[in-house]
Enzyme design. Structure first.
Site, PDB file in Angstrom:
ATOM      1  N   GLY A 122      -1.692  -4.379  -7.126  1.00 35.63           N
ATOM      2  CA  GLY A 122      -0.297  -4.790  -7.208  1.00 35.63           C
ATOM      3  C   GLY A 122       0.697  -3.687  -7.486  1.00 35.63           C
ATOM      4  O   GLY A 122       1.805  -3.959  -7.954  1.00 35.63           O
ATOM      5  N   GLU A 149       3.277   5.311  -3.635  1.00 34.82           N
ATOM      6  CA  GLU A 149       2.257   6.159  -2.995  1.00 34.82           C
ATOM      7  C   GLU A 149       2.320   7.585  -3.548  1.00 34.82           C
ATOM      8  O   GLU A 149       2.146   8.572  -2.820  1.00 34.82           O
ATOM      9  CB  GLU A 149       2.442   6.166  -1.474  1.00 34.82           C
ATOM     10  CG  GLU A 149       2.440   4.802  -0.818  1.00 34.82           C
ATOM     11  CD  GLU A 149       1.100   4.081  -0.887  1.00 34.82           C
ATOM     12  OE1 GLU A 149       0.103   4.695  -1.322  1.00 34.82           O
ATOM     13  OE2 GLU A 149       1.048   2.890  -0.505  1.00 34.82           O
ATOM     14  N   GLN A 175       0.342   9.254  -5.215  1.00 29.57           N
ATOM     15  CA  GLN A 175      -0.880  10.064  -5.152  1.00 29.57           C
ATOM     16  C   GLN A 175      -0.811  11.095  -4.031  1.00 29.57           C
ATOM     17  O   GLN A 175      -1.463  12.133  -4.083  1.00 29.57           O
ATOM     18  CB  GLN A 175      -2.120   9.177  -4.975  1.00 29.57           C
ATOM     19  CG  GLN A 175      -2.265   8.514  -3.608  1.00 29.57           C
ATOM     20  CD  GLN A 175      -1.564   7.182  -3.531  1.00 29.57           C
ATOM     21  OE1 GLN A 175      -0.818   6.801  -4.430  1.00 29.57           O
ATOM     22  NE2 GLN A 175      -1.834   6.425  -2.459  1.00 29.57           N
TER      23      GLN A 175
END
Length: 217
Positions: free
Chosen positions: A14, A87, A89
């Site tokens: 989530g 996102e 990462q």
């Protein structure tokens, strides 16, 4: 005081939904923010949730400079109270450091969302730097589940249903090989035990369909 917060969890926990909700909550209180993402499943310049929610976003490539963007925007009269960074990462270490600078020097809140480790169970560069620099790190409470029912802790990459542990760290679409059919690339969340054994849901189903030998010959 502004903060750099990092929200992390496996796939299906989530993160993008929370990113959209965080933006909604702050905007509803009259705050002005910017949304950033990269390589979203819905395409370029879009933040999307698996629940079907979407929002226009600013696409972050390797050359994007958060510090320059924010300073230029403020210089031209824009108001920015917070940044939503999904996102995360995939961000470079330098980009994470730029986000920390935005927090410290401009007192703008940054909310970053991303996966900790890749399909090899190794930290993404962006996530590693966020762990090192974030004022607060939050592990999402919504637990993704392995096919066996245990809490999923690892992200696995599959090709034609088989788990792989080698290859490019970032694969957005199918992997193409000259002269060979393109394997179907997918991702699956697994518990540590089944990630170690490379036991995906498809492989588990295949094994369960094999008839067990009778106890006598």
């Amino acid at each position: 005081m502004a903060e750099l917060q990092f929200f992390t969890g496996t796939m299906d926990s989530g993160k993008s939904t929370l990113a959209l909700q965080t933006n909604h909550n702050h905007a509803a209180r009259g705050r002005s923010g910017r949304i950033f993402t990269t390589r979203d499943r819905a395409g370029e310049a879009t933040l999307s949730s698996r629940l079907g929610l979407q929002h226009v976003a600013i696409e972050v490539d390797e050359g994007f400079d958060f510090w320059r963007y924010v300073v230029d925007s403020l210089t031209h009269g824009a108001r920015i109270d917070y940044l939503i960074c999904d996102e995360a990462q995939f961000y470079t270490r330098a980009q994470v450091e730029q986000l920390a600078k935005v927090v410290d020097e401009l007192q703008i809140d940054v909310f970053a969302f991303g996966i900790l480790t890749d399909f090899r169970s190794e930290l993404f560069a962006g996530s590693q730097r966020l762990v090192e620099l974030a004022d607060r790190m939050n592990v999402l409470q919504v637990e993704a589940l392995c096919w066996c029912g245990k809490r999923a802790t690892h992200n696995a990459r599959t090709e034609n249903g088989q788990m792989v542990t080698e290859g490019e760290v970032i694969v957005v679409g199918d992997v193409e090989e000259t002269g060979a059919p393109s394997p179907v690339v997918g991702y699956e969340v697994l518990c540590r035990q089944h990630h170690r054994r490379r036991m995906t849901a498809e492989r588990a189903r295949a094994i369960s369909m094999v008839s067990e030998p009778l106890p006598f010959s």
